[in-house]
Every structure is written in structure tokens, then in C-alpha cells.
Enzyme design. Sequence first.
Site, mmCIF file in Angstrom:
data_model
loop_
_atom_site.group_PDB
_atom_site.id
_atom_site.type_symbol
_atom_site.label_atom_id
_atom_site.label_comp_id
_atom_site.label_asym_id
_atom_site.label_seq_id
_atom_site.Cartn_x
_atom_site.Cartn_y
_atom_site.Cartn_z
ATOM 1 N N CYS A 141 0.833 -1.212 0.000
ATOM 2 C CA CYS A 141 0.000 0.000 0.000
ATOM 3 C C CYS A 141 0.865 1.259 0.000
ATOM 4 O O CYS A 141 0.650 2.180 -0.817
ATOM 5 C CB CYS A 141 -0.937 -0.012 1.194
ATOM 6 S SG CYS A 141 -0.156 -0.453 2.755
ATOM 7 N N HIS A 220 -2.688 5.557 6.227
ATOM 8 C CA HIS A 220 -1.333 6.091 6.362
ATOM 9 C C HIS A 220 -1.340 7.538 5.839
ATOM 10 O O HIS A 220 -2.160 7.892 4.990
ATOM 11 C CB HIS A 220 -0.329 5.352 5.479
ATOM 12 C CG HIS A 220 -0.298 3.869 5.639
ATOM 13 N ND1 HIS A 220 0.083 3.235 6.797
ATOM 14 C CD2 HIS A 220 -0.556 2.864 4.752
ATOM 15 C CE1 HIS A 220 0.057 1.922 6.618
ATOM 16 N NE2 HIS A 220 -0.328 1.677 5.392
HETATM 17 P P1 NAD Z 1 -5.379 -10.784 6.160
HETATM 18 O O1 NAD Z 1 -4.803 -11.460 7.347
HETATM 19 O O2 NAD Z 1 -6.446 -9.773 6.349
HETATM 20 O O3 NAD Z 1 -5.957 -11.885 5.165
HETATM 21 C C1 NAD Z 1 -5.239 -13.032 4.811
HETATM 22 C C2 NAD Z 1 -6.210 -14.184 4.573
HETATM 23 O O4 NAD Z 1 -5.486 -15.341 4.144
HETATM 24 C C3 NAD Z 1 -6.958 -14.571 5.818
HETATM 25 O O5 NAD Z 1 -8.314 -14.760 5.466
HETATM 26 C C4 NAD Z 1 -6.321 -15.902 6.231
HETATM 27 O O6 NAD Z 1 -7.234 -16.767 6.871
HETATM 28 C C5 NAD Z 1 -5.921 -16.466 4.885
HETATM 29 N N1 NAD Z 1 -4.850 -17.477 4.949
HETATM 30 C C6 NAD Z 1 -4.062 -17.825 5.984
HETATM 31 N N2 NAD Z 1 -3.208 -18.815 5.620
HETATM 32 C C7 NAD Z 1 -3.455 -19.089 4.322
HETATM 33 C C8 NAD Z 1 -2.930 -20.013 3.395
HETATM 34 N N3 NAD Z 1 -1.945 -20.868 3.725
HETATM 35 N N4 NAD Z 1 -3.434 -20.009 2.133
HETATM 36 C C9 NAD Z 1 -4.404 -19.174 1.766
HETATM 37 N N5 NAD Z 1 -4.967 -18.268 2.633
HETATM 38 C C10 NAD Z 1 -4.504 -18.234 3.890
HETATM 39 O O7 NAD Z 1 -4.157 -10.187 5.361
HETATM 40 P P2 NAD Z 1 -4.173 -8.963 4.337
HETATM 41 O O8 NAD Z 1 -4.077 -7.710 5.109
HETATM 42 O O9 NAD Z 1 -5.303 -9.137 3.384
HETATM 43 O O10 NAD Z 1 -2.776 -9.162 3.621
HETATM 44 C C11 NAD Z 1 -2.619 -10.020 2.498
HETATM 45 C C12 NAD Z 1 -1.403 -9.579 1.713
HETATM 46 O O11 NAD Z 1 -1.639 -8.256 1.237
HETATM 47 C C13 NAD Z 1 -0.097 -9.517 2.512
HETATM 48 O O12 NAD Z 1 0.969 -9.800 1.628
HETATM 49 C C14 NAD Z 1 -0.023 -8.064 2.931
HETATM 50 O O13 NAD Z 1 1.270 -7.634 3.214
HETATM 51 C C15 NAD Z 1 -0.583 -7.395 1.691
HETATM 52 N N6 NAD Z 1 -1.151 -6.062 1.902
HETATM 53 C C16 NAD Z 1 -1.895 -5.784 2.998
HETATM 54 C C17 NAD Z 1 -2.373 -4.498 3.181
HETATM 55 C C18 NAD Z 1 -3.162 -4.107 4.383
HETATM 56 O O14 NAD Z 1 -3.046 -2.984 4.821
HETATM 57 N N7 NAD Z 1 -3.967 -4.975 4.950
HETATM 58 C C19 NAD Z 1 -2.128 -3.510 2.227
HETATM 59 C C20 NAD Z 1 -1.412 -3.851 1.073
HETATM 60 C C21 NAD Z 1 -0.906 -5.134 0.927
#
Ligand code: NAD
Length: 340
Positions: A141, A220
Site C-alpha cells: 500500500c 497512512h
Molecule cells: P489478512 O490477514 O487480512 O488476510 C489473509 C487471509 O489469508 C486470511 O483470510 C487468512 O485466513 C488467509 N490465509 C491464511 N493462511 C493461508 C494459506 N496458507 N493459504 C491461503 N490463505 C490463507 O491479510 P491482508 O491484510 O489481506 O494481507 C494479504 C497480503 O496483502 C499480505 O501480503 C499483505 O502484506 C498485503 N497487503 C496488505 C495491506 C493491508 O493494509 N492490509 C495492504 C497492502 C498489501
Amino acid sequence: MRVRVGINGFGTIGKRVADAVAKQPDMELVGVTKTHPSYEAQRAVTNGYPLFIAGDGARAEFERAGLPVAGMLSDLLGHVDVVVDAAPEKIGRQNASLYRDAKVRAIFQGGEKADVAEVSFSALANFEAARGKRTVRVVSCNTTGLARAAAVLEPRYGVEDWQATLVRRAADPPESGRGPINGILPNFHLPSHHGPDVRTIFPNLPIATTAVIVPTTLMHVHVNRVRLRRPPADAAELVEAFRRTPRFLVFREWERIDGTPQVMEFGRDRGLGHNDVMENVLWENGIAVNGPTVEFFQAIHQESIVVPESIDAIRAMFDLARDGPTSIAITDRALGLPVP
Ligand code: NAD
């Protein structure tokens, strides 16, 4: 041609990308995965998204919860052209071999290191670099916010030096177990990793970043000071440059958006899915030009800014659009974002 898309990981990012895929005219959402039953798994079922099981999840657990399951992740991978990995940080890298073995293309998120994919991506900056690729990483992000701003500044004005301080939200709104609750935590990696991450997209950009974490969940805020080779005549010129670029929202002073609480209220009033604000948010009165130096604040809604980028990444990989601006316009129209 409609590209068949699966979402592995239906959390903060995954559920938003799933909804965005379902709205695109040239994509078909084949299914999403959850590891365990939850309100989000229930939401997938309610939305009519076929639900598959990933990670250490067990079918019996879903059956006990009364949630119908279409199969395991391996079944989903058998029916898609591309999977968007939205599993937690570092799990994407573990999943990469599953996608490779299934001969399915993959998009990873910014929680993974750059070498997880052939190219790091931000639609305004390097759409062409992802064309035809089998693996793409949509940058985080914060990096997406900086890369979009760089896509405005670098080609027009030439960046000589960019210092950015990232004031980072501590957690996403549902993450009740994270902190800090009362404190400001400096990131002692000086400079922070965000500058090098922007250079995965703009290899020569002279940007240095520092970061602090503050007790808020909303957004942010980046505080930017950029020295330019060919600076704009005045702030009004720069405001127009941002305003004419898709995925930038520049608030006027009379709109009384004092900070991130009002930006989020704007998002709730606008009422896109999840009440998201997927644009870089700037303030007209938060943009200054002093000789060769420009200063500007931008706010980044961490939960949604990468969502349109993931859609454009799919379009680039499958050659579905003539160029980046065409893809961005298709994505943004489908999502209900303004198209300048
Ligand atoms: P999150 O924890 O909200 O969601 C992740 C999901 O994946 C959950 O539903 C979890 O149950 C599931 N999960 C767990 N183990 C798994 C597996 N082995 N296989 C498939 N699914 C599985 O996380 P998020 O915030 O959505 O982050 C996901 C990615 O996006 C990360 O790489 C993070 O760095 C990136 N990201 C997050 C944000 C943010 O602010 N939340 C912003 C940009 C990028």
C-alpha cells in the site's frame, strides 16, 4: 475472452479483490479460499462466490458450520487462468510452488519480497512491464502510493531528491489484537525499506524514506519533500497534474477534509464497496511549491489502494488492454471510481 480468476486468501485484501474481479467485464471470479469458517467465509457464500479450502483447513469444520464448500485449493487451481494470492505476508512465497505446479499464473501482494515474481507492479508506472508475465507482485500500500506519485512527478518534472516520512497506521480496523494503543513507534531501519521497494518499479528514483507507526487504524499519511529538475511554475500547476491523473483525489480547502477521519467519512458517504477510498488522497492546501522543492501530504487507505492495481495486473498479464490508461479506465469505471 474472460480470464478465469481465483483468490487464495479471503481476508482484508482478498475479499476486496474478489469483489473487484466480479465487477470486471473481461474477468470471471471462479472462487475464493478460506482456511477456516468465519464471518468472511459466510460473506463469500452469501455473495455466491464458490468457497474452496486452503492451508490447514478441513472440510468437516466447514460442514459443521453449515458452509457449503466447492473443493480444496488444488481443485480451484484446476479451473483458473490466474490466482491472486492474498494470504498473509510470507505465505504467498510458500504458495508459489503450488501455483507453479498447477501451471497457473499468479499475482502476489506487497507482503512478499520482490523476487517472488518476475516483476513488481504499479499500473500508472509500469503497466507494460507486466504484459504477458506469468508472475507479478503488486507492491504494498505505501509503495503503491509513492509509485503513483512518482508516476506523476518523475516524467513531468524529473526528481532530483525525494525525502518521505511515512506515518503508518498501526493495524487494520478489524485487527483488535495489534497495537500500539498509546505510543509512536519509530522504525529504526534508517532509511526504511519503502524507498528500495519503490525502486523495484522506478530503478533510479532518488527516494529515501523513514517511517513511524501511530495508534490509528484508518489510513497512512506520507509527508513528502521533493526537489525537482524542472519544477512546476506554481502549486496550481502541480494540483492540476495530480487532478488530471486517475486514482488521485485532491480535496479543496472548502471541502473541510481536515485529515483521515473526514477522508474515511467521505468514503462512507460515497459508498463504494467496503466504503473504500482507492485513490491517493491529497489536499489542495497541502501542496506547496518553493523554487525547485515541492512539498505535499498524501493519505493512503491501506485496505483498498492495491485493489485496482491487482485488476490491472491481470489485464496486463493476459494482454486484455491496448495500454495502461485503457486498462485503468476499464477498471475504474467498473469499480465506480471517477475517470478524469
Ligand atoms: P489478512 O490477514 O487480512 O488476510 C489473509 C487471509 O489469508 C486470511 O483470510 C487468512 O485466513 C488467509 N490465509 C491464511 N493462511 C493461508 C494459506 N496458507 N493459504 C491461503 N490463505 C490463507 O491479510 P491482508 O491484510 O489481506 O494481507 C494479504 C497480503 O496483502 C499480505 O501480503 C499483505 O502484506 C498485503 N497487503 C496488505 C495491506 C493491508 O493494509 N492490509 C495492504 C497492502 C498489501
